[in-house]
Design a protein around this motif. Structure first.
Motif, PDB file in Angstrom:
ATOM      1  N   LEU A 397     -11.275  29.285  -6.252  1.00  0.00           N
ATOM      2  CA  LEU A 397     -12.321  28.690  -5.414  1.00  0.00           C
ATOM      3  C   LEU A 397     -13.139  29.804  -4.738  1.00  0.00           C
ATOM      4  CD1 LEU A 397     -13.387  25.936  -4.467  1.00  0.00           C
ATOM      5  CD2 LEU A 397     -11.864  26.095  -2.505  1.00  0.00           C
ATOM      6  N   GLY A 398     -12.414  30.818  -4.229  1.00  0.00           N
ATOM      7  CA  GLY A 398     -13.104  31.964  -3.620  1.00  0.00           C
ATOM      8  C   GLY A 398     -14.016  32.652  -4.624  1.00  0.00           C
ATOM      9  N   MET A 399     -13.543  32.729  -5.850  1.00  0.00           N
ATOM     10  CA  MET A 399     -14.334  33.346  -6.923  1.00  0.00           C
ATOM     11  C   MET A 399     -15.610  32.542  -7.181  1.00  0.00           C
ATOM     12  SD  MET A 399     -13.909  35.797  -9.177  1.00  0.00           S
ATOM     13  CE  MET A 399     -12.206  35.955  -9.628  1.00  0.00           C
ATOM     14  N   LEU A 400     -15.479  31.242  -7.171  1.00  0.00           N
ATOM     15  CA  LEU A 400     -16.654  30.389  -7.400  1.00  0.00           C
ATOM     16  C   LEU A 400     -17.707  30.613  -6.317  1.00  0.00           C
ATOM     17  CD1 LEU A 400     -15.571  26.773  -8.449  1.00  0.00           C
ATOM     18  CD2 LEU A 400     -17.079  28.318  -9.674  1.00  0.00           C
ATOM     19  N   VAL A 401     -17.240  30.644  -5.058  1.00  0.00           N
ATOM     20  CA  VAL A 401     -18.177  30.851  -3.950  1.00  0.00           C
ATOM     21  C   VAL A 401     -18.875  32.203  -4.113  1.00  0.00           C
ATOM     22  CG1 VAL A 401     -18.380  31.122  -1.450  1.00  0.00           C
ATOM     23  CG2 VAL A 401     -16.867  29.369  -2.387  1.00  0.00           C
ATOM     24  N   GLY A 404     -21.607  32.283  -6.505  1.00  0.00           N
ATOM     25  CA  GLY A 404     -22.845  31.718  -5.982  1.00  0.00           C
ATOM     26  C   GLY A 404     -23.596  32.711  -5.114  1.00  0.00           C
ATOM     27  N   ILE A 405     -22.859  33.544  -4.405  1.00  0.00           N
ATOM     28  CA  ILE A 405     -23.506  34.487  -3.476  1.00  0.00           C
ATOM     29  C   ILE A 405     -24.094  35.686  -4.223  1.00  0.00           C
ATOM     30  CG2 ILE A 405     -23.068  36.061  -1.532  1.00  0.00           C
ATOM     31  CD1 ILE A 405     -20.904  34.103  -0.594  1.00  0.00           C
ATOM     32  N   CYS A 406     -23.352  36.169  -5.231  1.00  0.00           N
ATOM     33  CA  CYS A 406     -23.740  37.418  -5.924  1.00  0.00           C
ATOM     34  C   CYS A 406     -25.203  37.464  -6.373  1.00  0.00           C
ATOM     35  CB  CYS A 406     -22.819  37.669  -7.108  1.00  0.00           C
ATOM     36  SG  CYS A 406     -21.414  38.667  -6.666  1.00  0.00           S
ATOM     37  N   PRO A 407     -25.711  36.412  -7.041  1.00  0.00           N
ATOM     38  CA  PRO A 407     -27.098  36.523  -7.517  1.00  0.00           C
ATOM     39  C   PRO A 407     -28.110  36.671  -6.380  1.00  0.00           C
ATOM     40  CG  PRO A 407     -25.978  34.679  -8.553  1.00  0.00           C
ATOM     41  CD  PRO A 407     -25.096  35.155  -7.467  1.00  0.00           C
ATOM     42  N   LEU A 408     -27.701  36.301  -5.183  1.00  0.00           N
ATOM     43  CA  LEU A 408     -28.648  36.292  -4.070  1.00  0.00           C
ATOM     44  C   LEU A 408     -28.659  37.610  -3.302  1.00  0.00           C
ATOM     45  CD1 LEU A 408     -27.630  32.745  -2.799  1.00  0.00           C
ATOM     46  CD2 LEU A 408     -29.499  33.330  -4.346  1.00  0.00           C
ATOM     47  N   ILE A 409     -27.783  38.528  -3.677  1.00  0.00           N
ATOM     48  CA  ILE A 409     -27.709  39.826  -2.990  1.00  0.00           C
ATOM     49  C   ILE A 409     -28.392  40.875  -3.860  1.00  0.00           C
ATOM     50  CG2 ILE A 409     -26.173  41.527  -1.937  1.00  0.00           C
ATOM     51  CD1 ILE A 409     -24.053  39.456  -1.690  1.00  0.00           C
ATOM     52  N   ALA A 410     -29.195  41.692  -3.229  1.00  0.00           N
ATOM     53  CA  ALA A 410     -29.920  42.719  -3.974  1.00  0.00           C
ATOM     54  C   ALA A 410     -29.024  43.915  -4.257  1.00  0.00           C
ATOM     55  CB  ALA A 410     -31.125  43.168  -3.159  1.00  0.00           C
ATOM     56  N   ALA A 449     -14.396  22.298  -4.381  1.00  0.00           N
ATOM     57  CA  ALA A 449     -14.623  22.786  -5.750  1.00  0.00           C
ATOM     58  C   ALA A 449     -15.981  22.304  -6.271  1.00  0.00           C
ATOM     59  CB  ALA A 449     -13.500  22.297  -6.667  1.00  0.00           C
ATOM     60  N   TYR A 450     -16.306  21.029  -6.035  1.00  0.00           N
ATOM     61  CA  TYR A 450     -17.608  20.505  -6.462  1.00  0.00           C
ATOM     62  C   TYR A 450     -18.736  21.224  -5.727  1.00  0.00           C
ATOM     63  CZ  TYR A 450     -15.696  16.476  -9.013  1.00  0.00           C
ATOM     64  OH  TYR A 450     -15.059  15.663  -9.905  1.00  0.00           O
ATOM     65  N   GLY A 451     -18.561  21.368  -4.405  1.00  0.00           N
ATOM     66  CA  GLY A 451     -19.592  22.032  -3.599  1.00  0.00           C
ATOM     67  C   GLY A 451     -19.839  23.448  -4.078  1.00  0.00           C
ATOM     68  N   ALA A 452     -18.737  24.169  -4.331  1.00  0.00           N
ATOM     69  CA  ALA A 452     -18.868  25.571  -4.771  1.00  0.00           C
ATOM     70  C   ALA A 452     -19.544  25.634  -6.145  1.00  0.00           C
ATOM     71  CB  ALA A 452     -17.491  26.224  -4.825  1.00  0.00           C
ATOM     72  N   SER A 453     -19.184  24.716  -7.037  1.00  0.00           N
ATOM     73  CA  SER A 453     -19.772  24.730  -8.384  1.00  0.00           C
ATOM     74  C   SER A 453     -21.277  24.473  -8.330  1.00  0.00           C
ATOM     75  CB  SER A 453     -19.113  23.660  -9.266  1.00  0.00           C
ATOM     76  OG  SER A 453     -17.739  23.897  -9.351  1.00  0.00           O
ATOM     77  N   LEU A 454     -21.670  23.502  -7.529  1.00  0.00           N
ATOM     78  CA  LEU A 454     -23.107  23.201  -7.418  1.00  0.00           C
ATOM     79  C   LEU A 454     -23.837  24.341  -6.703  1.00  0.00           C
ATOM     80  CD1 LEU A 454     -24.805  20.677  -8.302  1.00  0.00           C
ATOM     81  CD2 LEU A 454     -22.362  20.526  -8.638  1.00  0.00           C
ATOM     82  N   HIS A 501     -22.056  32.228 -16.087  1.00  0.00           N
ATOM     83  CA  HIS A 501     -21.655  31.655 -14.790  1.00  0.00           C
ATOM     84  C   HIS A 501     -21.914  30.138 -14.749  1.00  0.00           C
ATOM     85  CE1 HIS A 501     -21.764  35.635 -12.308  1.00  0.00           C
ATOM     86  NE2 HIS A 501     -20.982  35.697 -13.368  1.00  0.00           N
ATOM     87  N   LEU A 502     -23.032  29.731 -15.338  1.00  0.00           N
ATOM     88  CA  LEU A 502     -23.305  28.285 -15.398  1.00  0.00           C
ATOM     89  C   LEU A 502     -22.190  27.564 -16.155  1.00  0.00           C
ATOM     90  CD1 LEU A 502     -27.139  28.041 -16.202  1.00  0.00           C
ATOM     91  CD2 LEU A 502     -26.000  27.327 -14.111  1.00  0.00           C
ATOM     92  N   GLY A 503     -21.776  28.186 -17.248  1.00  0.00           N
ATOM     93  CA  GLY A 503     -20.681  27.610 -18.039  1.00  0.00           C
ATOM     94  C   GLY A 503     -19.402  27.509 -17.230  1.00  0.00           C
ATOM     95  N   VAL A 504     -19.120  28.563 -16.454  1.00  0.00           N
ATOM     96  CA  VAL A 504     -17.902  28.549 -15.628  1.00  0.00           C
ATOM     97  C   VAL A 504     -17.986  27.423 -14.598  1.00  0.00           C
ATOM     98  CG1 VAL A 504     -16.548  29.860 -13.938  1.00  0.00           C
ATOM     99  CG2 VAL A 504     -17.457  31.011 -15.943  1.00  0.00           C
ATOM    100  N   ALA A 505     -19.171  27.252 -13.997  1.00  0.00           N
ATOM    101  CA  ALA A 505     -19.325  26.186 -12.989  1.00  0.00           C
ATOM    102  C   ALA A 505     -19.111  24.812 -13.624  1.00  0.00           C
ATOM    103  CB  ALA A 505     -20.705  26.272 -12.346  1.00  0.00           C
ATOM    104  N   LEU A 506     -19.672  24.622 -14.825  1.00  0.00           N
ATOM    105  CA  LEU A 506     -19.468  23.337 -15.519  1.00  0.00           C
ATOM    106  C   LEU A 506     -17.986  23.111 -15.821  1.00  0.00           C
ATOM    107  CD1 LEU A 506     -22.430  23.314 -18.095  1.00  0.00           C
ATOM    108  CD2 LEU A 506     -22.176  21.884 -16.070  1.00  0.00           C
ATOM    109  N   MET A 507     -17.349  24.191 -16.286  1.00  0.00           N
ATOM    110  CA  MET A 507     -15.912  24.090 -16.586  1.00  0.00           C
ATOM    111  C   MET A 507     -15.129  23.719 -15.333  1.00  0.00           C
ATOM    112  SD  MET A 507     -14.715  27.165 -19.031  1.00  0.00           S
ATOM    113  CE  MET A 507     -13.436  26.545 -20.063  1.00  0.00           C
ATOM    114  N   ALA A 508     -15.491  24.347 -14.219  1.00  0.00           N
ATOM    115  CA  ALA A 508     -14.764  24.093 -12.969  1.00  0.00           C
ATOM    116  C   ALA A 508     -14.864  22.617 -12.599  1.00  0.00           C
ATOM    117  CB  ALA A 508     -15.319  24.971 -11.850  1.00  0.00           C
ATOM    118  N   VAL A 509     -16.068  22.058 -12.720  1.00  0.00           N
ATOM    119  CA  VAL A 509     -16.237  20.632 -12.400  1.00  0.00           C
ATOM    120  C   VAL A 509     -15.367  19.787 -13.342  1.00  0.00           C
ATOM    121  CG1 VAL A 509     -17.883  18.710 -12.383  1.00  0.00           C
ATOM    122  CG2 VAL A 509     -18.559  20.926 -11.452  1.00  0.00           C
TER     123      VAL A 509
END
Lengths: 681, 159
Positions: A397-401, A404-410, A449-454, A501-509
């Motif tokens: 779950l921590g990995m999923l969050v 989500g953050i990584c792409p937003l950090i320069a 888990a749903y929140g983190a995936s979305l 990453h999109l694939g991982v999020a879909l898998m998680a859901v």
């Protein structure tokens, strides 16, 4: 013919030994002639192993039951596709298959880098040592050409559970992945042996690493899919030691694929990256060991043998040798370890690495704990799904969050304000999903888990759109979609990663939904009777018994109705193979919704055959798996992303515009990211 | 004639009781390992292996639940009979507690170490930035504008 196979394997062993000796001696003396002998010996190993494999295939296809391996894994009635696949169904054959792939990879590496005079022989030496190990095991412990001394009338046949398309997909891709990591490992060790601290080994093995990672991903998921459709318990992952063994190298390899980007950009983390690839290779060998040795009780133990001690020696040698080299060369590998800010993509990648390593450690720890517990307390314990769900689940779950953050950090330096601004929209999406999921399900873990995936999906889309808008600033003639596609093509590696990453999020859901909201029921029905399950009406039509010389198959027919209309037809089977005590189930699966599965198992039956007034009661175990097909869809999206990243790495790079000599060189170096101008030492 | 309230509620109570028993049975089948040697939990082994051992164990659990035994009592008796290995996860007590704690301790230690490392990297980065020449800041406005234009032109090829 079996004698020829044994001879070829023995020759492969001799050539591996000769190759390793010649390469080692040649490198020590700087003797080009000896190095050539070494290279040619390893090429010979490839041809010998191909020939040995051809012999084994011939023996399998011609059903030469005088050969123990053929008698154990085939029979006269076994279809040709499974007869060929029996090559890797047992221990000895699968080890020959390992060696076949390794010899092929070695030959490709030798051919591809034939012009490199000092580097390649060391790579060949390391790969030659791995070849030598497998040739030794094949020659002295696990010979697939061993004869019985008599010719049985028929073979024992292939385990019915192995008779599935999965036997072609799962082991092959899994091994291609496992063995593939030998190449980056060999290059990394060669760099250390040669005292080279530059990034050449990373550049040369980038494609190998991604391909091996993709194969291993495919191997793991196809293994799960195979279990799902064949084993009849309705699951795809049981946290079995062998499954865990395949997950561990995948986790460390994924960590490597992330951290290697920091080395490429900033010349940092050299010791870390070498250690990660060494660990990945070690886990690959451990995976083969756990699968084939039977040291840990596993449902995957289709074959056991006496190869354990060979693998223990190899695992110890790899661990000690790699550790010694890394520690000894550590001063050389010290990069210019400098970040321009605490908050930067670099830092997030390091957190990602710690989480991946944490997951790998938790999996390793849980897998090995029964042995440790027995050694300390004298009593063995079981470490099964509840442990991994409670320990690995929160880390995932921590990995999923973080995903989500990584792409937003320069890169280089980010500010908290900017991060918050970038994250606000994806965070709103994630939070709303979390609230809605909690309101709908009442389950905190599922909601998170749903929140983190979305959140992951939203942050990727947000970053993509932002970059497309930046591009439109430079190319106003392009629409947003075209600009997004152009950005994807230009930065194929980055966007390939995003698609993964999109694939991982879909898998998680899919994983969370199909596990948390699985519905289960059992019904005993007489023909014509119906039962309600998961919004469907199931009408039992009858049972058909089909007797064949090798098996008896009971097929039950269930008509699935929804709102009074026929929706689908399910025909679960129970197969009673002749000469085997246990029957096995062939499940029937119907699509229960867009991504849901209605899963039927014929648990039992009683009564006569074929109507004539006889009542044929059948007991069905029914399962309903919501969103389970997102697991498979997510996997194919992951493969697509990996392929895209790979394609970007393979296609020729656009040349930088040449700056005429007359133009004064812009003095912008002081603003360059620290470390990027100083790759290597 | 009015039916007593208790009698009217009886089917509901019975139904709830049966559902509770079914839930407990389902949970126990995931918490106990089949003793046929497969190393799978009862629910998986029963479906996957068509295992008679799993069926016998399940029948016994169902009977004891129906007799009023609690899941904890049933687990304890299975542990007494087969050893701790019958549980699908180690008990959270004694040495086995280390199984649960160690991964999280390792993760926390890793994250703490990482925070020190990243701080050190950032400190070195700041020191290096201070060492780097800042002469580019002293350029004339025209020169800076020219460089900005050039940067924009070059970026066109990469964005």
């Amino acid at each position: 013919m079996p004698a020829l196979g044994t001879f070829l394997v023995f020759l492969a062993f001799v050539c591996s030994l000769l190759g390793v000796t010649a390469l080692g001696w040649g490198l020590r003396r700087g003797d080009e002639g000896l190095l050539n002998v070494g290279r040619r010996s390893l090429h010979s190993v490839f041809f010998l192993v191909v020939a040995a494999s051809a012999v084994l295939l011939y023996l399998l296809v011609t059903r030469d039951f005088s050969v123990k391996y053929v008698a154990n894994y085939t029979s006269r009635d076994l279809p040709l596709a499974y007869t060929v696949a029996a090559f890797w169904a047992g221990q000895a054959g699968s080890l020959l298959f390992w060696e076949l792939i390794l010899a092929l990879y070695t030959a490709i590496v030798l051919w591809r880098y034939r012009e490199n005079d000092r580097y390649t022989p060391v790579v060949a030496l390391v790969m030659g040592l791995v070849n030598l190990f497998f040739a030794t095991v094949l020659t002295f412990s696990s010979n697939p050409f061993e004869t019985l001394g008599f010719v049985p009338a028929d073979g024992a046949g292939l385990n019915p559970m192995l008779q599935n398309m999965g036997l072609w997909l799962h082991p092959v891709t899994q091994y291609l992945g496992y063995v593939g990591f030998t190449v980056p490992y060999a290059f990394a060790m060669a760099a250390l042996i040669q005292r080279r601290a530059d990034d050449e080994w990373i550049v040369k093995t980038r494609t190998w690493t991604i391909i091996s990672w993709m194969f291993l991903t495919a191997g793991i998921v196809w293994g799960g899919q195979w279990a799902y459709v064949e084993l009849g318990w309705g699951g795809y992952w049981a946290w079995d030691p062998v499954e865990n063994a395949s997950l561990m190298p995948w986790l460390t390899a994924t960590a490597f694929l992330h951290s290697v980007m920091i080395q490429e950009r900033k010349g940092m983390l050299k010791v870390w990256n070498v250690s990660l690839i060494a660990l990945t290779f070690w886990f690959s060998i451990l995976g083969t060991f756990l699968t084939r040795s039977g040291v840990l009780a596993s449902v995957h133990d289709f074959a056991e043998g006496s190869i354990g001690r060979y693998f223990l020696v190899a695992l110890t040698a790899i661990l000690l040798g790699s550790t010694y080299l890394i520690l000894d060369r550590a001063p050389l590998l010290r990069g210019r370890n400098a970040f321009e800010g605490l908050l930067a993509k670099e830092s997030s990648f390091l957190v990602n690495n710690v989480l991946f390593l944490g997951l790998a450690f938790a999996t390793f720890w849980g897998t090995m704990f029964p042995i440790l517990s027995e050694a300390v307390t004298g009593e063995r314990v079981t470490v099964g799904p509840p442990f991994f769900e409670q320990v690995n689940g929160p880390i995932f779950l921590g990995m999923l969050v973080l995903m989500g953050i990584c792409p937003l950090i320069a890169w280089r330096r980010a500010s908290v304000e900017r991060l918050l601004r970038n994250a606000s929209l994806p965070a709103v999406v994630g939070t709303l999903t979390l609230i809605a999921a909690f309101a709908g399900t009442g389950r905190v873990g599922v909601a998170f888990a749903y929140g983190a995936s979305l959140f992951v999906i939203a942050s990727i889309v947000y970053d993509w759109v932002q970059e497309a808008r930046v591009r439109r600033g430079y190319h106003p003639e392009e629409g947003l979609l075209r600009a997004a596609w152009r950005m994807m093509r230009i930065r194929s590696r980055k966007y390939g990663g995003y698609v993964v990453h999109l694939g991982v999020a879909l898998m998680a859901v899919g994983i969370v939904a199909s596990t948390a909201f699985k519905q289960e029921a059992a019904f005993t029905l007489a023909p014509g009777e119906s039962a309600q399950f998961a919004g469907f009406e199931l009408r039992y039509e009858g049972l058909m018994l089909r007797e064949e010389p090798t098996k008896t198959t009971a097929t039950a027919t269930l008509t699935v109705l929804k709102d009074g209309q026929v929706y689908d037809r399910l025909e679960p089977e129970k197969v009673f193979p002749a000469g085997r005590e246990q029957p096995h189930s062939e499940v029937a699966i119907a699509r229960g919704g867009l991504f849901d599965d209605l899963y039927a198992i014929l648990a039992g039956f009683e009564g006569g055959n074929g109507g004539e007034g006889a009542e044929e009661y059948a007991t069905f175990k029914m399962l309903y798996h919501p969103l389970v097909n997102l697991v498979w869809l997510g996997f194919y999206v992951m493969l697509l992303g990996g392929g895209f990243a790979l394609w970007g790495g393979l296609r020729p790079r656009r040349r930088r515009p040449t700056v005429p000599a007359s133009v004064p060189k812009p003095r912008l170096q002081a603003q360059e990211p620290i470390g990027t101008e100083t790759k290597g030492v | 004639m009015r039916m007593p309230k208790a009698a009217a509620l009886l089917p509901v109570v019975l139904l709830l009781g049966m559902t509770a028993l079914a839930n407990e049975l389902s949970q126990l089948k995931d918490q106990l390992v089949c003793q046929c040697g497969c190393n799978l939990v009862l629910s998986s082994c029963q479906d996957m292996m068509e295992c008679g051992v799993a069926q016998r164990m399940t029948d016994e659990i169902a009977a004891r639940l129906a007799d009023g035994e609690t899941p904890e009592q049933i687990k304890a008796s299975f542990v007494a009979r087969y050893g701790k290995a019958v549980l699908s996860a180690p008990p959270k007590a004694g040495f086995d507690l280390t199984a649960w704690i160690t991964p999280f301790v390792a993760l926390i230690v890793g994250l703490v170490l990482l925070s020190f490392i990243v701080r050190e990297f950032a400190r070195q980065g700041r020191r290096r930035l201070e060492e780097v020449s800042t002469s580019h800041l002293e350029r004339s406005p025209e020169e800076r504008e020219r460089l900005r234009r050039r940067l924009r032109e070059e970026l066109k090829d990469y964005v």
